[in-house]
Design a protein around this motif. Structure first.
Motif, mmCIF file in Angstrom:
data_model
loop_
_atom_site.group_PDB
_atom_site.id
_atom_site.type_symbol
_atom_site.label_atom_id
_atom_site.label_comp_id
_atom_site.label_asym_id
_atom_site.label_seq_id
_atom_site.Cartn_x
_atom_site.Cartn_y
_atom_site.Cartn_z
ATOM 1 N N LEU A 1 19.090 12.625 20.921
ATOM 2 C CA LEU A 1 20.054 11.757 21.605
ATOM 3 C C LEU A 1 20.751 12.498 22.746
ATOM 4 C CD1 LEU A 1 20.765 8.802 21.111
ATOM 5 C CD2 LEU A 1 22.664 9.556 19.705
ATOM 6 N N LYS A 2 21.031 13.782 22.542
ATOM 7 C CA LYS A 2 21.640 14.573 23.614
ATOM 8 C C LYS A 2 20.682 14.701 24.800
ATOM 9 C CE LYS A 2 23.772 18.380 22.390
ATOM 10 N NZ LYS A 2 24.231 19.569 21.641
ATOM 11 N N ALA A 3 19.385 14.835 24.505
ATOM 12 C CA ALA A 3 18.388 14.965 25.570
ATOM 13 C C ALA A 3 18.145 13.630 26.275
ATOM 14 C CB ALA A 3 17.074 15.492 24.993
ATOM 15 N N MET A 4 18.197 12.534 25.520
ATOM 16 C CA MET A 4 17.977 11.200 26.069
ATOM 17 C C MET A 4 18.915 10.239 25.342
ATOM 18 S SD MET A 4 14.480 9.017 26.454
ATOM 19 C CE MET A 4 13.808 10.252 27.539
ATOM 20 N N PRO A 5 20.079 9.944 25.928
ATOM 21 C CA PRO A 5 21.109 9.159 25.231
ATOM 22 C C PRO A 5 20.727 7.715 24.902
ATOM 23 C CG PRO A 5 22.059 10.339 27.089
ATOM 24 C CD PRO A 5 20.574 10.494 27.193
ATOM 25 N N ALA A 6 19.718 7.159 25.553
ATOM 26 C CA ALA A 6 19.317 5.787 25.261
ATOM 27 C C ALA A 6 18.628 5.730 23.909
ATOM 28 C CB ALA A 6 18.386 5.262 26.353
#
Length: 142
Positions: free
Chosen positions: A82-87
């Motif tokens: 989630l930190k790398a890709m919040p979507a």
């Protein structure tokens, strides 16, 4: 009372996630006295969809979840994803929502942490088990 041993907890949550997925949320939304959602993130290394069941609290338009990883010193993979890709996508029962994840502010965490511990006292034990500050993650409508 101590939390269940990690291998036991992992099996229980794996079965829970499978039931939640297989029944499209009809079974699993309410689990062991907890209200849970199914969070699906994109794997930061593989690009594959990864799902995990998490207890949540409603907080305004968002939903708060805890990145405890059962008190491990390592953060859970879903939080790193989630930190790398919040979507991401969540399922609450049969309903699906698109969300964006972010770590709570210090003020939000200070307000939410006691609510989580009241709901699930093992979180206090998880906090004692690790040197890492356990994040609370806000899932907000995208």
């Amino acid at each position: 009372m101590a939390p269940p041993p990690r291998p036991v907890a992992e099996v229980v949550w794996k079965v829970h996630r499978a039931l939640y997925t297989k029944t499209r949320g009809r079974i699993g939304h309410h689990f062991l006295g907890m209200t849970t959602l199914l969070l699906t993130t994109k794997g930061r290394k593989t690009g594959q969809q990864r799902s995990t069941a998490l207890m949540y609290l409603e907080d305004g338009p968002g939903l708060a979840v805890v990145a405890s990883n059962l008190g491990s010193d390592k953060p859970p993979a879903w939080w790193l994803n989630l930190k790398a890709m919040p979507a991401a996508e969540i399922r609450i029962g049969p309903e699906r929502r698109v969300v964006r994840g972010r770590e709570t502010t210090d003020d939000e965490r200070e307000r939410l942490w006691p609510r989580f511990v009241d709901l699930y006292p093992d979180y206090a034990e998880y906090e004692r088990m690790t040197d890492r500050r356990i994040p609370i993650v806000m899932l907000e409508p995208a």
